[in-house]
Design a protein around this motif. Structure first.
Motif, PDB file in Angstrom:
ATOM      1  N   ILE A 186      41.963 -23.106  36.942  1.00  0.00           N
ATOM      2  CA  ILE A 186      42.929 -22.702  36.496  1.00  0.00           C
ATOM      3  C   ILE A 186      44.171 -23.115  37.652  1.00  0.00           C
ATOM      4  CG2 ILE A 186      42.053 -20.966  35.219  1.00  0.00           C
ATOM      5  CD1 ILE A 186      43.405 -19.108  37.085  1.00  0.00           C
ATOM      6  N   GLY A 187      45.510 -23.345  37.150  1.00  0.00           N
ATOM      7  CA  GLY A 187      46.437 -23.690  38.148  1.00  0.00           C
ATOM      8  C   GLY A 187      46.953 -22.086  38.459  1.00  0.00           C
ATOM      9  N   VAL A 188      47.783 -21.970  39.578  1.00  0.00           N
ATOM     10  CA  VAL A 188      48.408 -20.923  39.979  1.00  0.00           C
ATOM     11  C   VAL A 188      49.718 -21.273  40.305  1.00  0.00           C
ATOM     12  CG1 VAL A 188      48.630 -19.116  41.674  1.00  0.00           C
ATOM     13  CG2 VAL A 188      46.421 -19.643  40.741  1.00  0.00           C
ATOM     14  N   LEU A 189      50.817 -20.581  39.793  1.00  0.00           N
ATOM     15  CA  LEU A 189      52.176 -20.821  40.309  1.00  0.00           C
ATOM     16  C   LEU A 189      52.576 -19.471  40.825  1.00  0.00           C
ATOM     17  CD1 LEU A 189      54.748 -22.455  39.972  1.00  0.00           C
ATOM     18  CD2 LEU A 189      55.202 -21.666  37.871  1.00  0.00           C
ATOM     19  N   ILE A 190      53.127 -19.313  42.088  1.00  0.00           N
ATOM     20  CA  ILE A 190      53.261 -18.077  42.858  1.00  0.00           C
ATOM     21  C   ILE A 190      54.656 -18.132  43.301  1.00  0.00           C
ATOM     22  CG2 ILE A 190      52.298 -19.060  44.784  1.00  0.00           C
ATOM     23  CD1 ILE A 190      51.662 -16.127  45.930  1.00  0.00           C
ATOM     24  N   VAL A 191      55.407 -17.076  43.124  1.00  0.00           N
ATOM     25  CA  VAL A 191      56.675 -16.865  43.237  1.00  0.00           C
ATOM     26  C   VAL A 191      56.713 -15.768  44.508  1.00  0.00           C
ATOM     27  CG1 VAL A 191      58.892 -15.937  42.620  1.00  0.00           C
ATOM     28  CG2 VAL A 191      57.861 -17.761  41.388  1.00  0.00           C
ATOM     29  N   GLU A 192      57.171 -16.153  45.510  1.00  0.00           N
ATOM     30  CA  GLU A 192      56.808 -14.973  46.479  1.00  0.00           C
ATOM     31  C   GLU A 192      58.217 -15.130  47.687  1.00  0.00           C
ATOM     32  OE1 GLU A 192      55.871 -12.334  48.597  1.00  0.00           O
ATOM     33  OE2 GLU A 192      54.067 -12.734  47.113  1.00  0.00           O
ATOM     34  N   GLN A 193      58.508 -13.921  47.758  1.00  0.00           N
ATOM     35  CA  GLN A 193      59.352 -13.613  48.901  1.00  0.00           C
ATOM     36  C   GLN A 193      58.906 -13.911  50.390  1.00  0.00           C
ATOM     37  OE1 GLN A 193      62.712 -13.039  48.382  1.00  0.00           O
ATOM     38  NE2 GLN A 193      63.295 -12.886  50.648  1.00  0.00           N
ATOM     39  N   ASN A 194      57.399 -13.585  50.320  1.00  0.00           N
ATOM     40  CA  ASN A 194      56.845 -13.849  51.788  1.00  0.00           C
ATOM     41  C   ASN A 194      56.347 -15.317  51.815  1.00  0.00           C
ATOM     42  OD1 ASN A 194      55.252 -14.084  53.763  1.00  0.00           O
ATOM     43  ND2 ASN A 194      54.090 -12.111  53.376  1.00  0.00           N
ATOM     44  N   ALA A 195      57.280 -16.290  52.079  1.00  0.00           N
ATOM     45  CA  ALA A 195      57.305 -17.682  51.886  1.00  0.00           C
ATOM     46  C   ALA A 195      56.153 -17.867  52.736  1.00  0.00           C
ATOM     47  CB  ALA A 195      58.616 -18.360  52.415  1.00  0.00           C
ATOM     48  N   MET A 196      55.892 -17.459  53.825  1.00  0.00           N
ATOM     49  CA  MET A 196      54.821 -17.835  54.797  1.00  0.00           C
ATOM     50  C   MET A 196      53.695 -17.839  54.265  1.00  0.00           C
ATOM     51  SD  MET A 196      56.195 -19.801  57.346  1.00  0.00           S
ATOM     52  CE  MET A 196      57.479 -20.113  56.266  1.00  0.00           C
ATOM     53  N   LEU A 197      53.477 -16.523  53.537  1.00  0.00           N
ATOM     54  CA  LEU A 197      52.039 -16.340  52.617  1.00  0.00           C
ATOM     55  C   LEU A 197      51.883 -17.148  51.725  1.00  0.00           C
ATOM     56  CD1 LEU A 197      49.597 -14.383  52.297  1.00  0.00           C
ATOM     57  CD2 LEU A 197      51.074 -13.182  50.646  1.00  0.00           C
ATOM     58  N   ALA A 198      52.840 -17.393  51.000  1.00  0.00           N
ATOM     59  CA  ALA A 198      52.542 -18.391  49.475  1.00  0.00           C
ATOM     60  C   ALA A 198      52.403 -19.617  50.158  1.00  0.00           C
ATOM     61  CB  ALA A 198      53.881 -18.573  48.960  1.00  0.00           C
ATOM     62  N   LEU A 199      52.983 -20.141  51.205  1.00  0.00           N
ATOM     63  CA  LEU A 199      52.857 -21.650  51.417  1.00  0.00           C
ATOM     64  C   LEU A 199      51.554 -21.981  52.476  1.00  0.00           C
ATOM     65  CD1 LEU A 199      56.474 -22.304  53.219  1.00  0.00           C
ATOM     66  CD2 LEU A 199      55.325 -23.204  50.924  1.00  0.00           C
ATOM     67  N   GLU A 200      50.922 -20.734  52.898  1.00  0.00           N
ATOM     68  CA  GLU A 200      49.732 -20.939  53.368  1.00  0.00           C
ATOM     69  C   GLU A 200      48.481 -21.133  52.798  1.00  0.00           C
ATOM     70  OE1 GLU A 200      46.472 -18.048  56.118  1.00  0.00           O
ATOM     71  OE2 GLU A 200      48.556 -17.459  55.770  1.00  0.00           O
ATOM     72  N   TYR A 201      48.563 -20.758  51.588  1.00  0.00           N
ATOM     73  CA  TYR A 201      47.475 -21.125  50.417  1.00  0.00           C
ATOM     74  C   TYR A 201      47.848 -22.083  49.270  1.00  0.00           C
ATOM     75  CZ  TYR A 201      45.243 -16.976  52.533  1.00  0.00           C
ATOM     76  OH  TYR A 201      44.483 -16.113  53.384  1.00  0.00           O
ATOM     77  N   ALA A 202      49.037 -22.088  49.438  1.00  0.00           N
ATOM     78  CA  ALA A 202      49.638 -23.371  48.246  1.00  0.00           C
ATOM     79  C   ALA A 202      49.239 -24.675  48.835  1.00  0.00           C
ATOM     80  CB  ALA A 202      50.995 -23.135  47.794  1.00  0.00           C
ATOM     81  N   GLN A 203      49.123 -25.703  47.864  1.00  0.00           N
ATOM     82  CA  GLN A 203      48.817 -26.977  47.940  1.00  0.00           C
ATOM     83  C   GLN A 203      50.297 -27.875  47.896  1.00  0.00           C
ATOM     84  OE1 GLN A 203      46.427 -25.688  45.826  1.00  0.00           O
ATOM     85  NE2 GLN A 203      45.720 -25.386  47.908  1.00  0.00           N
ATOM     86  N   HIS A 204      51.040 -27.406  46.974  1.00  0.00           N
ATOM     87  CA  HIS A 204      52.350 -28.028  47.032  1.00  0.00           C
ATOM     88  C   HIS A 204      53.574 -26.802  46.543  1.00  0.00           C
ATOM     89  CE1 HIS A 204      54.756 -31.747  45.834  1.00  0.00           C
ATOM     90  NE2 HIS A 204      55.400 -30.656  45.122  1.00  0.00           N
TER      91      HIS A 204
END
Length: 234
Positions: A186-204
């Motif tokens: 499945i795909g995951v689209l994450i909106v997150e104020q903690n940008a560093m956390l989201a960017l650590e686990y995202a591919q794009h």
């Protein structure tokens, strides 16, 4: 693939989405980051049919979503974990989970999905009869994730999942969902104020500003660019 093209949405004459376009693929995590008021939550609500677009299109695997009722969008394969979780506090863990599966009547698939969620979050299996409102913040977020996954989505939307959680807990939860994405496709689209956390686990990733995409690219490159952090995420 989830595709959004030229999304425009206005509140009282102010454009919350101002021509936003993006794509998010299955089998990977896509992050949307930016400052408060950039349009992140509005974007999630628009995808789910909770607010009406002035113009633009949203498609999942080529099928148009905007204009459909929210429950029909869930049936098409979009599932949202909203900001604040919005659980039913007086219902049990199991009752909350089963409510997430109301659009998927197949009992065999429902049972298999439930078993997989219990593997992903064992605490939910151990507390099936406990009222959701009596759980800790981290446990409630696990339940919110599990309820959304019970709808068997193609694309899981996470709106500010780390709010109110200890740093260790938020990282454990995002890591678990990232692993689930790879395993299940499945795909995951994450909106997150903690940008560093989201960017650590995202591919794009997409960096949004004033309702439109200001920058996009591999999440690791955006995370490691001091100029980007200073300009958009500081």
């Amino acid at each position: 693939m989830l595709e959004a093209k030229d999304l425009v949405l206005e509140y009282g004459g102010v454009r919350a989405l101002n021509g936003m376009s993006f794509t998010a693929s299955t089998e990977q995590v896509t992050a949307v980051v930016g400052s408060n008021g950039a349009g992140k939550t509005t974007l999630m609500n628009a995808i789910c049919g909770l607010v009406k677009l002035a113009s633009g299109e949203i498609r999942l695997d080529g099928a148009k979503l905007n204009g459909l009722a929210p429950d029909d969008i869930v049936r098409k394969g979009i599932s949202l974990v909203p900001e604040g979780r919005e659980l039913f506090p007086k219902l049990s863990v199991l009752e909350n989970l089963l409510l997430g599966a109301t659009v998927r009547p197949d009992p065999t698939r429902r049972r298999k999905t439930l078993e997989r969620i219990f593997e992903l979050f064992p605490v939910l299996a151990n507390r099936q009869k406990q009222q959701a409102g009596r759980m800790s913040g981290g446990e409630q977020q696990m339940l919110a994730f599990g309820r959304a996954l019970m709808a068997q989505p193609k694309m899981l939307l996470l709106d500010e999942p780390s709010i109110g959680l200890a740093p260790m807990v938020e990282e454990q939860l995002i890591s678990a969902i990232s692993d689930y994405s790879r395993e299940s496709g499945i795909g995951v689209l994450i909106v997150e104020q903690n940008a560093m956390l989201a960017l650590e686990y995202a591919q794009h990733a997409y960096v949004v500003e004033q309702g439109r995409v200001a920058l996009s690219g591999p999440a690791a490159e955006i995370r490691d660019d001091p100029a980007v952090i200073a300009s958009y995420l500081g």
